[in-house]
Design a protein around this motif. Sequence first.
Motif, mmCIF file in Angstrom:
data_model
loop_
_atom_site.group_PDB
_atom_site.id
_atom_site.type_symbol
_atom_site.label_atom_id
_atom_site.label_comp_id
_atom_site.label_asym_id
_atom_site.label_seq_id
_atom_site.Cartn_x
_atom_site.Cartn_y
_atom_site.Cartn_z
ATOM 1 N N GLY A 1 0.784 -1.224 0.000
ATOM 2 C CA GLY A 1 0.000 0.000 0.000
ATOM 3 C C GLY A 1 0.815 1.273 0.000
ATOM 4 O O GLY A 1 0.408 2.270 0.593
ATOM 5 N N GLY A 2 1.960 1.264 -0.681
ATOM 6 C CA GLY A 2 2.781 2.460 -0.758
ATOM 7 C C GLY A 2 2.503 3.270 -2.007
ATOM 8 O O GLY A 2 1.403 3.248 -2.562
ATOM 9 N N ALA A 3 3.524 3.985 -2.493
ATOM 10 C CA ALA A 3 3.345 4.899 -3.614
ATOM 11 C C ALA A 3 2.889 4.176 -4.870
ATOM 12 O O ALA A 3 2.154 4.742 -5.685
ATOM 13 N N GLY A 4 3.322 2.930 -5.054
ATOM 14 C CA GLY A 4 2.877 2.155 -6.201
ATOM 15 C C GLY A 4 1.521 1.510 -5.974
ATOM 16 O O GLY A 4 0.574 1.722 -6.736
ATOM 17 N N GLY A 5 1.403 0.725 -4.912
ATOM 18 C CA GLY A 5 0.196 -0.065 -4.694
ATOM 19 C C GLY A 5 -1.032 0.762 -4.397
ATOM 20 O O GLY A 5 -2.113 0.517 -4.962
ATOM 21 N N ALA A 6 -0.911 1.744 -3.512
ATOM 22 C CA ALA A 6 -2.075 2.568 -3.183
ATOM 23 C C ALA A 6 -2.550 3.342 -4.406
ATOM 24 O O ALA A 6 -3.757 3.460 -4.653
ATOM 25 N N THR A 7 -1.602 3.871 -5.176
ATOM 26 C CA THR A 7 -1.975 4.605 -6.385
ATOM 27 C C THR A 7 -2.679 3.701 -7.381
ATOM 28 O O THR A 7 -3.715 4.067 -7.956
ATOM 29 N N SER B 1 8.630 7.556 -8.986
ATOM 30 C CA SER B 1 8.657 6.520 -10.023
ATOM 31 C C SER B 1 7.530 5.519 -9.828
ATOM 32 O O SER B 1 6.828 5.154 -10.783
ATOM 33 N N ALA B 2 7.355 5.049 -8.597
ATOM 34 C CA ALA B 2 6.316 4.054 -8.317
ATOM 35 C C ALA B 2 4.933 4.596 -8.636
ATOM 36 O O ALA B 2 4.092 3.900 -9.216
ATOM 37 N N ASN B 3 4.684 5.852 -8.266
ATOM 38 C CA ASN B 3 3.406 6.488 -8.548
ATOM 39 C C ASN B 3 3.168 6.595 -10.047
ATOM 40 O O ASN B 3 2.069 6.328 -10.548
ATOM 41 N N SER B 4 4.195 6.962 -10.782
ATOM 42 C CA SER B 4 4.099 7.075 -12.240
ATOM 43 C C SER B 4 3.847 5.715 -12.882
ATOM 44 O O SER B 4 2.999 5.568 -13.771
ATOM 45 N N GLN B 5 4.554 4.694 -12.425
ATOM 46 C CA GLN B 5 4.385 3.347 -12.965
ATOM 47 C C GLN B 5 3.007 2.780 -12.638
ATOM 48 O O GLN B 5 2.423 2.041 -13.437
ATOM 49 N N ALA B 6 2.483 3.141 -11.483
ATOM 50 C CA ALA B 6 1.169 2.629 -11.074
ATOM 51 C C ALA B 6 0.080 3.068 -12.041
ATOM 52 O O ALA B 6 -0.855 2.310 -12.337
ATOM 53 N N LYS B 7 0.177 4.278 -12.546
ATOM 54 C CA LYS B 7 -0.839 4.782 -13.472
ATOM 55 C C LYS B 7 -0.765 4.056 -14.813
ATOM 56 O O LYS B 7 -1.795 3.765 -15.426
ATOM 57 N N VAL B 8 0.459 3.753 -15.240
ATOM 58 C CA VAL B 8 0.627 2.981 -16.479
ATOM 59 C C VAL B 8 0.041 1.586 -16.307
ATOM 60 O O VAL B 8 -0.685 1.076 -17.161
ATOM 61 N N ALA B 9 0.362 0.943 -15.176
ATOM 62 C CA ALA B 9 -0.153 -0.407 -14.933
ATOM 63 C C ALA B 9 -1.668 -0.417 -14.812
ATOM 64 O O ALA B 9 -2.342 -1.293 -15.362
#
Length: 422
Positions: A39-45, A332-340
């Motif tokens: 649930g961090g910058a990648g997962g929560a986003t 980076s994680a936040n940006s990648q999360a939107k792509v995914a």
Amino acid sequence: MKLNRRAFIGTGAAAAAALQAPSVWGAAHGRPKVVVIGGGAGGATAARYLAKDSKGEIDVTLVEPSRQYYTCFFSNLYIGGFRDLSSIAHSYGTLASEYGINVVHDWATGIDRDAKTVTLAGGAVLPYDKLVLSPGIDFVEGAVPGWDLSTQHKMPHAYKAGSQTELLKAQIEAMPEGGRFAMVAPPNPYRCPPGPYERVSMVAHLLKDINPTAKILVVDPKANFSKQALFEEGWAKHYPGMVERIGPDFGGENVSVNADEMTVDIDGVVEKIDVCNVIPAQKAGRICELAGINEGNWAPVDGHTMASRMDESIHVLGDATNQGDMPKSGFSANSQAKVAAMAIRGDLTGSKVFPAKFSNTCWSLIDTDDGVKVGASYQATDEKIAKVDGFVSQTGEDAALRKATYEESLGWYAGITSDMFG
């Protein structure tokens, strides 16, 4: 463009936008299920964008053991006295109440890729159509001889924010007058390339106020590090004579520690210290290894979708990935999360998917109102996520520009945490 909260969220929303199309799933299937672990910058986003943009068409479950999430980014500013710990703490209530995400506070302990299920420590088994892994980092065992997780209460890493961050600051505040703080810096690649050196700056800032004759020793296995000229200029300007760095040419690659005796052995020379911050070599969070999607210490991904190169039903984000030219950072994680999220939604609902584009900026605070930054834009290729162009603060910048850079970082923090948690 000056980055503030509204600008950051608006840019992210535009990058992730996709046109709605009729669902490609029949009623017999029910809603497709996406499970997000971490649930961090990648997962929560990712969880928020999947739930928000699918408008209820996708059943989203977020698995995160912590009820309160502390951001690693900006945790150094707590150590330096610029923020309270509560200001980097965030809850998952809005994701559950406003976005309909099923937030489960538990540990994921196993993944059955054939059955497409996730097993939790509490015994629950979660089925998925798509799985998102964003577990952050774990530490490589034996990376620093004499240190392991059993000694982290004596020599904290503070590279997973929260109680470790509090412990490290308390130890620094309790140092004897004229004492020594040591940092064992990590080898590449690791979470947040400028992070250890911003931490050195923040420790120096704190000591300058409460213990001005104290010294800082940085033992570093790397010949060079991110924003090196900027940090070294700042240390000489703000903390003259306080910071000493020993690189690989002088033994920085050959280091061991003794937590009971509070010593650091640098290429055979034993140094007595009062506080030791050990930041070991890092690897993808353990769930990636359990899923069998690692190559070496990291999980390789297809930059077009952030899908695992081992299993196209699994998408991996952030620090855990082997992500080409992008650094391991919260941005980076936040940006990648939107792509995914866009790619997953396209697969599951038939919505339009646009070409993957990424961005990253890492801000660092050296002293009061002395902020610096480095960043770049990226695009997906068949081989990797490739850097397109970049920027970095320059040495010798005037005080007004440095203050503006720091204020920009505050706007970004407000924006990204709103983007993550609603």
